[in-house]
Design an enzyme around this catalytic site. Sequence first.
Site, mmCIF file in Angstrom:
data_model
loop_
_atom_site.group_PDB
_atom_site.id
_atom_site.type_symbol
_atom_site.label_atom_id
_atom_site.label_comp_id
_atom_site.label_asym_id
_atom_site.label_seq_id
_atom_site.Cartn_x
_atom_site.Cartn_y
_atom_site.Cartn_z
ATOM 1 N NE ARG A 111 2.267 -9.502 5.176
ATOM 2 C CZ ARG A 111 0.961 -9.302 5.152
ATOM 3 N NH1 ARG A 111 0.171 -10.097 5.862
ATOM 4 N NH2 ARG A 111 0.431 -8.341 4.429
ATOM 5 C CG ASP A 156 -2.599 -5.425 -2.353
ATOM 6 O OD1 ASP A 156 -3.697 -5.190 -1.835
ATOM 7 O OD2 ASP A 156 -1.520 -5.338 -1.746
ATOM 8 C CE LYS A 214 -9.130 -6.016 9.841
ATOM 9 N NZ LYS A 214 -9.366 -7.423 9.652
ATOM 10 C CB CYS A 221 -1.021 -0.018 1.133
ATOM 11 S SG CYS A 221 -0.451 -0.674 2.691
ATOM 12 C CD GLN A 250 -2.099 -9.479 0.266
ATOM 13 O OE1 GLN A 250 -1.972 -8.283 0.078
ATOM 14 N NE2 GLN A 250 -2.526 -9.981 1.413
ATOM 15 C CG HIS A 275 -3.525 0.166 -2.520
ATOM 16 N ND1 HIS A 275 -2.640 -0.783 -2.985
ATOM 17 C CD2 HIS A 275 -3.619 -0.021 -1.177
ATOM 18 C CE1 HIS A 275 -2.199 -1.503 -1.963
ATOM 19 N NE2 HIS A 275 -2.783 -1.068 -0.868
ATOM 20 C CG HIS A 325 -5.646 -0.157 2.065
ATOM 21 N ND1 HIS A 325 -4.270 -0.062 2.068
ATOM 22 C CD2 HIS A 325 -6.101 1.008 2.607
ATOM 23 C CE1 HIS A 325 -3.914 1.098 2.588
ATOM 24 N NE2 HIS A 325 -5.008 1.765 2.925
#
Length: 633
Positions: free
Chosen positions: A355, A375, A456, A326, A373, A377, A503
């Site tokens: 991670r 992902d 979220k 992000c 991911q 934004h 996100h």
Amino acid sequence: MADVKQQQAAGMAGAAPDDGAVVTDAADAAEDFVAPERGSAEELLDAGAGDPLDPMRHSAAHVMAEAVMDLFPVTKLGIGPAIQDGFYYDFQLDRPLRPDDLAAIEARMAGSVAADHPFVRRELSPEEGRAFFAEHDQPFKVEILDDLAAKAKADGTPMPPTSVYEHGDFVDLCKGPHVESTGKIGPFKLLAVAGAYWRGDEKRPMLQRIYGTVWPTQEELEQYQWRRAEAKKRDHRKLGIQLDLFSFHDVSPGSAFWHPKGQKIWRTLEGAMRELQDRRGYQEVSTPILVHKKLWEQSGHWANYDDNMFRVEVENQTFSLKPMNCPESTFIYRSRLRSYRDLPIRYSEYGRLHRNERSGTLSGLTRVRQFIQDDAHIYVRPDQLADEIEALLGEVREAYSWVGLEPRFAFATKPDKAIGDPALWERAEALVKAALDRAGGDYVIKPKDGTFYAPKIDIYIDDALGREWQMATIQADLVMLPERFDLSYIDESGQPQRPIAIHRAIYGSLERFIGILVEHFAGAFPLWLAPVQAVIIPIADRHIEAAQELAGVLGARGLRIEVDGSDNRMQNKIRVAQEQKVPYMIVLGDREIEAREGTLRRRGAEKGEPQETLGWDALADRLSAESSERRVG
């Protein structure tokens, strides 16, 4: 995505048991139970997660501890909470447990249940409580009480009374609740033993954790045992090897090596999502994997998440492999001045993330160190947020329908460690709740479970065995990206305004999503997703050339086809294809080749079930049409 809960904990807090311990079922226990790490004294006294069966589960844990103490009088007691579908208790023993020990413990438990001892709660003064457990040589219980006393002193509050529960001669430090008596405990079964560090700290003593399950009726226990046995058969780590999808190697722990068939599943899912995103006006971007720590300090991740980052020192400067995408998207947003007419801007990214998960928690594809991911934004004006969230919920429903999953939604609100202006949080929560209400459908509220920078929407599914998985997440960020990275757009009056950053991930980690799908389908993927959609089986060697020609016809329609040109007999070739869970087999012999036809056999067809014989073009039409529908069954 910055949501650090995307990868659900599939393993136990701890590491491998001591040599000689019962370890054969440890991995299975890790998959069956989500045993949360418990560090603080308050967490150690937490009896369960709020399920209606938790008092019975917690009571069964006490009865199990009583049985262990009877058999091993020098045992030091850890904790024994209720967890999903069962319970556990941690013990420090003078020797590793053996398989026959579980049977002996179960027998002692059965005697206690038959005796129908009442559970009695008593309160002791803090001094009396500590003295009692010190006198009975229970150092872990003393440590919990000392920590509670230290916290009370630091807070300037009085130490609360020490609550204990007793049944028969057994007494344990406990907040409760329990069932009325041991006789109210239903049918139970001890399942496995594994190692667990005290308080989840690898520098603390390694204890032996016994897992068990208990249910109100024998039928429910047997149903659970069936689900557990079925889960072992569906274990994606085993099927991944059997189906030649992926493997793991110690040269890169927690990172999957994708084989050609597994990569086909990956690319098929990726392609389907890209098609959905194209329809919705996403623009795909790519950002660097190695990022200077100053970016993470600016975003707040360095203070909140640095222990989970892989650090790299370059020329006396600290970088990290990115754990989320992000903050980097803001550099693309800020690359030029934005107008209110430009919004919404939807950036998608298949970012490779890292991670630093502890080795003891790694579990196949469901808990990894490296993953990608789907992902995105999305930058919107406040007046666009409700429409965008409603559309995103529609994206989730559509994508999950491809694999026959029905999503459920939860609204997670501001956590205690939130960053940013409380007024912005209040506004963000109000906007997200309004969007959820407008989108329709039921949702639950999870207080204080948002990320440190945004409320979220969490999305959950139940798989084919009824197991719950947390999947996608949608976060409405008014704090971290817009404020900390000074994002703006020019409104109708020519004034700068803050956008809202959404996100979102729908699959989430593709590794984890594929692992869940492997178990959900038991490796038998629907046609559109199967890595090999059909195997052509020539009956004899003289039929191989025609089989390869047919493979070319079907492959030209975008179908994933293999030809089994082995020396095996036809029935053996069919058996191999069935074991590989290929959706269709096409048998070619003299008659079929002469007529340019193929006999179509369905995966899992019963003996004697009628089979279709179709012309080659008709086969191509049939399979390509079915594959393009992205449906299950």
